[in-house]
Scaffold this motif. Structure first.
Motif, PDB file in Angstrom:
ATOM      1  N   LEU A   1      56.544-157.849 -36.226  1.00 47.98           N
ATOM      2  CA  LEU A   1      55.613-157.725 -37.348  1.00 47.98           C
ATOM      3  C   LEU A   1      55.703-158.918 -38.295  1.00 47.98           C
ATOM      4  N   TYR A   2      54.524-159.297 -38.786  1.00 46.91           N
ATOM      5  CA  TYR A   2      54.411-160.337 -39.813  1.00 46.91           C
ATOM      6  C   TYR A   2      53.540-159.798 -40.932  1.00 46.91           C
ATOM      7  N   ALA A   3      53.846-160.185 -42.142  1.00 44.82           N
ATOM      8  CA  ALA A   3      53.101-159.701 -43.306  1.00 44.82           C
ATOM      9  C   ALA A   3      52.456-160.851 -44.040  1.00 44.82           C
ATOM     10  N   ALA A   4      51.232-160.627 -44.470  1.00 44.03           N
ATOM     11  CA  ALA A   4      50.531-161.560 -45.358  1.00 44.03           C
ATOM     12  C   ALA A   4      50.500-160.911 -46.734  1.00 44.03           C
ATOM     13  N   VAL A   5      51.237-161.484 -47.674  1.00 43.81           N
ATOM     14  CA  VAL A   5      51.368-160.893 -49.010  1.00 43.81           C
ATOM     15  C   VAL A   5      50.144-161.252 -49.838  1.00 43.81           C
ATOM     16  N   THR A   6      49.493-160.238 -50.395  1.00 43.79           N
ATOM     17  CA  THR A   6      48.304-160.468 -51.223  1.00 43.79           C
ATOM     18  C   THR A   6      48.604-160.369 -52.710  1.00 43.79           C
ATOM     19  N   SER A   7      49.701-159.692 -53.053  1.00 44.33           N
ATOM     20  CA  SER A   7      50.119-159.593 -54.446  1.00 44.33           C
ATOM     21  C   SER A   7      51.636-159.595 -54.484  1.00 44.33           C
ATOM     22  N   ALA A   8      52.219-160.674 -55.004  1.00 44.95           N
ATOM     23  CA  ALA A   8      53.675-160.838 -54.975  1.00 44.95           C
ATOM     24  C   ALA A   8      54.268-160.528 -56.346  1.00 44.95           C
ATOM     25  N   PRO A   9      55.367-159.773 -56.381  1.00 45.31           N
ATOM     26  CA  PRO A   9      56.023-159.487 -57.657  1.00 45.31           C
ATOM     27  C   PRO A   9      56.952-160.620 -58.072  1.00 45.31           C
ATOM     28  N   GLU A  10      57.392-160.600 -59.312  1.00 44.42           N
ATOM     29  CA  GLU A  10      58.351-161.583 -59.790  1.00 44.42           C
ATOM     30  C   GLU A  10      59.778-161.149 -59.496  1.00 44.42           C
ATOM     31  N   GLU A  11      59.994-159.836 -59.368  1.00 41.38           N
ATOM     32  CA  GLU A  11      61.336-159.325 -59.101  1.00 41.38           C
ATOM     33  C   GLU A  11      61.646-159.353 -57.606  1.00 41.38           C
ATOM     34  N   LYS A  12      62.854-158.948 -57.238  1.00 42.60           N
ATOM     35  CA  LYS A  12      63.294-158.953 -55.847  1.00 42.60           C
ATOM     36  C   LYS A  12      62.517-157.923 -55.028  1.00 42.60           C
ATOM     37  N   VAL A  13      62.427-158.214 -53.727  1.00 44.46           N
ATOM     38  CA  VAL A  13      61.754-157.308 -52.793  1.00 44.46           C
ATOM     39  C   VAL A  13      62.779-156.871 -51.753  1.00 44.46           C
TER      40      VAL A  13
END
Length: 848
Positions: free
Chosen positions: A664-676
């Motif tokens: 699986l690969y993900a395309a991030v459309t909304s990224a947070p500033e905190e850790k994931v």
């Protein structure tokens, strides 16, 4: 006479040793090697300068060409890297240093250059004011340990311009006043050669400083015209002597994203004058980020001595007006966007703001010394007026400036040090002890006062450096990482022999790991990178900006396109269909990619054109472009979005329930500033570098497994998840590699191999196109074309062909010729005025 010479030498020696010992003391306190396990490597020194020096060392030791490096990204012009980062002459001494101590080699010379800043500033004040006053050391220490040095001393190549600047300006003053040009011309040429980038604001400042000198020294128009001619000729000669590096650099920089600049359309003021003047306060944290704050600290005495200078009775008004105007221009260059743009070479700096502020510090400290040196010529009223104005200015900074970092503690430090200076001044002032001063035992009272104030200067400057400069990192991790990587790659060298291949890491320590460990890579972090390759990487969903392109976000398809045969990971990779285990060292795992391509592939001309169109028009998250390219190759889709039943959105992320095996690969459309965090089977691991620009490799999962991805602190996280089809990947790679380019020979500056074309085809190589490549097909020179605005493409007719590529740096020969002519003219114009030339001529005359 001997006593005077000894005293003069002491001034120079103190100006050099005090900053050096102060910095070494901070090293000891911070446990920097050899005093502990830390290192002075910070920011770009960690990620760029040590890797570049290591590659330079490897080339010197191995006798390799300095023109090109296969270990710099996909292959890069090394001359421009050398010109920007390594042109300091002392770097050639690295040849004699073991590789394991290159970090300390660079650190040692940073410390030496800090000392040289104090030495050359002392030389400037000594020659400029014709005095041996001990107070020269005060301001030399402040120059060497200024806020600029605290912020940027790890930029070892900038430090050359800092210690050369006092000599250049001393030479410029001699050019205007006395008609002697040799010192100015020679030192400016050395500055341009050691670091052309910081020489840009320096040259701009020299033009302004020359004009100030021209109109503030009472010269006749005839002498002004003669000075202008000398300045023009000497500056051109200095630039000409640096042409050997300038010509290739200009050409190379035109291919980077820095070439695509646009002048600001609207004026913007970042901060007001009082906020900038508050940056003179000691213990105020330096700025190295994207904010525009200048680092102006050079002693709290500046608040008092600059007003004293402007209110000085005996200093001519035209001289004060000229310096005041120049100070105003420099302050405006920090605060106004379009002036900031001009001073940084018609580009906004990528962090590390106000890079020209060392020139402001030089000018301010020169004025401060003149105010102290000519104190006896000043009226008491003027002196007291300046002191009152200075105290009021410092008070205003504390009361009205509310910028972050200007705390009560910081302001208290400023007042304490200023009070200390006033107390020492009163205790050792001759006027206070006027009746007792006639007594022989107290005649040296003023000298004792100078030494006492020097002690306080040292305390203030070193404390400020300790509080705001000399950042550290862990040395052991850095060194061990390189050692493990080299041990792993030694196994690949044995297996692959002389074949050309690339290696990359899924989690890089630096984007220049290839130069650190000595392997061909697909990543680079340098201000000289190709803008076309960076755009290509971004279109494919990989990492890149105007100063780098790197492997983050790569998929097996893009890895194959770039010729990456081996992958290093810091964790075990579960996808055995893609990664074949090849070794382990420490915490690093080595895998051989099951889907690989050679450095060059052949495609029919029409099919290559269609792929090129897709590549040039690519946008979005990279998945769409890779799917479009694969469809052109085999008519199938490589990545498919997970079905709605396989995933569900959560409050701060996404949850996935696998129905079938897949990577699986993900395309991030909304990224947070905190850790994931990714959580599976009750265990969590952090996903690093989650942003909207790069694809995110989530790994391989079996049918029935589930996991969730969530942002820390409840922040919003949105992404689209895709499953890669392994069979489609195999078909696409086999189609691309069906007619491979067989590499027979790889050299420092080129390669050669065989290619069999079935008709009109294009040989596409994963090598950056920059106009410096010469291609020969069957011995006949053929024009190398650009493929997709990024890579090399060579058209071929039907049949078996031998293709040879050779790299020649444009402008290097022409620049060398201009430098040679300029040096020859310099020797003709100014040679007889140089001491060593005159001595040599006298020796020859005596022998004859």
């Amino acid at each position: 006479m001997k006593a005077c010479v000894k005293k003069l030498k002491n001034i120079y020696l103190l100006s050099f040793l005090i900053p050096v010992l102060g910095v070494v003391g901070i090293f000891w306190e911070r446990g920097i090697f050899p005093f502990g396990g830390s290192s002075f490597m910070y920011s770009d020194m960690y990620h760029q300068y040590i890797p570049f020096l290591t590659e330079f060392w490897r080339k010197l030791r191995g006798g390799e060409s300095l023109l090109f490096s296969w270990r710099a990204g996909l292959g890069s012009d090394f001359v421009t890297i050398y010109a920007y980062y390594l042109a300091s002459p002392e770097n050639w001494l690295a040849y004699f240093v073991p590789e394991g101590y290159l970090i300390e080699f660079m650190t040692f010379f940073v410390v030496i250059k800090i000392g040289l800043c104090g030495l050359t500033f002392a030389c400037y004040l000594r020659k400029r004011f014709h005095t041996r006053d001990l107070r020269i050391v005060w301001f030399s220490v402040f120059y060497a340990l200024s806020g600029y040095v605290a912020a940027y001393s790890w930029n070892h190549m900038w430090m050359d311009c800092l210690w050369l600047s006092p000599l250049i300006l001393l030479g410029l003053e001699a050019l205007v006043k006395e008609g002697r040009c040799a010192l100015y011309c020679l030192t400016l040429a050395l500055s341009i050669l050691t670091n052309y980038y910081l020489s840009i604001p320096l040259c701009l400042f020299l033009c302004l400083y020359f004009l100030m000198q021209l109109f503030t020294n009472g010269l006749t128009w005839k002498r002004k015209a003669a000075a202008l001619l000398r300045f023009t000729v000497s500056s051109l000669l200095a630039g000409g002597m640096g042409a050997v590096l300038l010509f290739p650099v200009v050409r190379a920089m035109l291919s980077t994203d820095f070439a695509a600049f646009s002048f600001p359309k609207k004026a913007e003021v970042y901060f007001d004058t009082l906020e900038m003047l508050a940056r003179h306060v000691p213990m105020l944290q330096v700025e190295r980020g994207l904010d525009h704050w200048p680092n102006l600290y050079c002693g709290v005495l500046v608040f008092v001595l600059v007003p004293v200078y402007f209110l000085h009775k005996s200093i001519p008004f035209r001289e004060k007006a000229g310096r005041f105007l120049l100070l105003g221009i420099l302050l405006a260059s920090f605060a106004v966007n379009f002036l900031n743009f001009i001073w940084h070479g018609f580009n906004y700096p990528n962090s590390l703001p106000a890079r020209q502020s060392f020139l402001y510090i030089f000018l301010v400290l020169t004025m401060c010394f003149e105010a102290v040196h000519r104190d006896r010529e000043n009226a008491r009223f003027n002196r007291m007026g300046g002191i009152v104005c200075g105290l009021a200015l410092l008070a205003a900074c504390g009361l009205f400036v509310t910028t972050e970092g200007l705390t009560v503690r910081v302001m208290a430090c400023a007042w304490i040090f200023l009070a200390g200076y006033f107390l020492l001044w009163i205790l050792f002032d001759g006027c206070v002890w006027k009746r007792l001063y006639k007594a022989r035992p107290l005649r040296k009272l003023a000298l004792y006062g100078k030494w006492a104030i020097l002690a306080l200067v040292v305390v203030e400057a070193v404390m400020n450096m300790e509080q705001t400069g000399i950042p550290t990192v862990g040395r052991d991790y850095y060194v061990n990482y390189i050692a493990d990587l080299k041990a792993l790659l030694a196994k690949t060298d044995e297996e692959e022999g002389d074949q050309f291949y690339r290696t990359e890491s899924l989690r890089q320590m630096t984007k220049n790991d290839g130069m650190l460990a000595g392997y061909a890579s697909a990543s680079i972090f340098s201000s000289t990178v190709s803008g076309g390759v960076e755009d290509c990487y971004a279109a494919l969903g990989m990492g890149g900006n105007k100063v780098s392109y790197f492997y983050r976000g790569a998929t097996p398809f893009t890895a194959a396109l770039l010729g990456v045969r081996y992958t290093v990971s810091r964790q075990e990779e579960r996808d055995a269909d893609i990664y074949e285990p090849a070794g382990m060292q420490g915490e690093q795992y080595l895998y051989r990619n099951r889907f690989t391509l050679p450095v060059g592939v052949l495609l029919p001309k029409e099919e290559a054109r269609l792929l090129e169109d897709k590549l040039e028009s690519g946008s979005g998250n990279g998945i769409g472009l890779q799917n479009a390219m694969v469809r052109e190759l085999c008519g199938k889709t490589l990545f498919s979005m997970l079905e709605s039943g396989e995933h569900e959105d959560t409050e701060n992320g996404i949850r996935v329930q696998m129905r079938e095996d897949g990577h699986l690969y993900a395309a991030v459309t909304s990224a947070p500033e905190e850790k994931v965090w990714l959580e599976e089977n009750g265990q969590s691991r952090e996903l690093e570098n989650v942003d909207t620009k790069c694809l995110l490799d989530l790994g391989w999962y079996a049918a029935g497994e589930s996991f969730s991805v969530a942002a820390e602190g409840g922040e919003a996280l949105s992404m689209r998840i895709y499953r890669m089809d392994r069979e489609v990947l195999r078909e696409a790679v086999e189609k691309l590699g069906s007619v491979p380019f067989t590499v027979e020979r790889v050299e420092d500056t080129g390669l050669a191999g065989l290619a069999r074309a079935g008709g009109e085809e294009v040989l596409i190589l994963s090598v950056p196109y920059d106009g410096n490549w010469t291609a020969r097909v069957d011995g006949v020179e053929t024009e190398a074309e650009s493929f997709g605005g990024a890579f090399l493409g060579i058209p071929l007719e039907e049949g078996l062909h031998r293709v040879e590529l050779n790299y020649e740096v444009w402008g290097l020969k022409e620049g060398a010729a201009v430098s040679a002519v300029s040096l020859f003219l310099f020797c003709i114009f100014y040679g007889r005025k140089l001491t060593f030339v005159r001595s040599f001529c006298m020796m020859r005359k005596g022998k004859s």
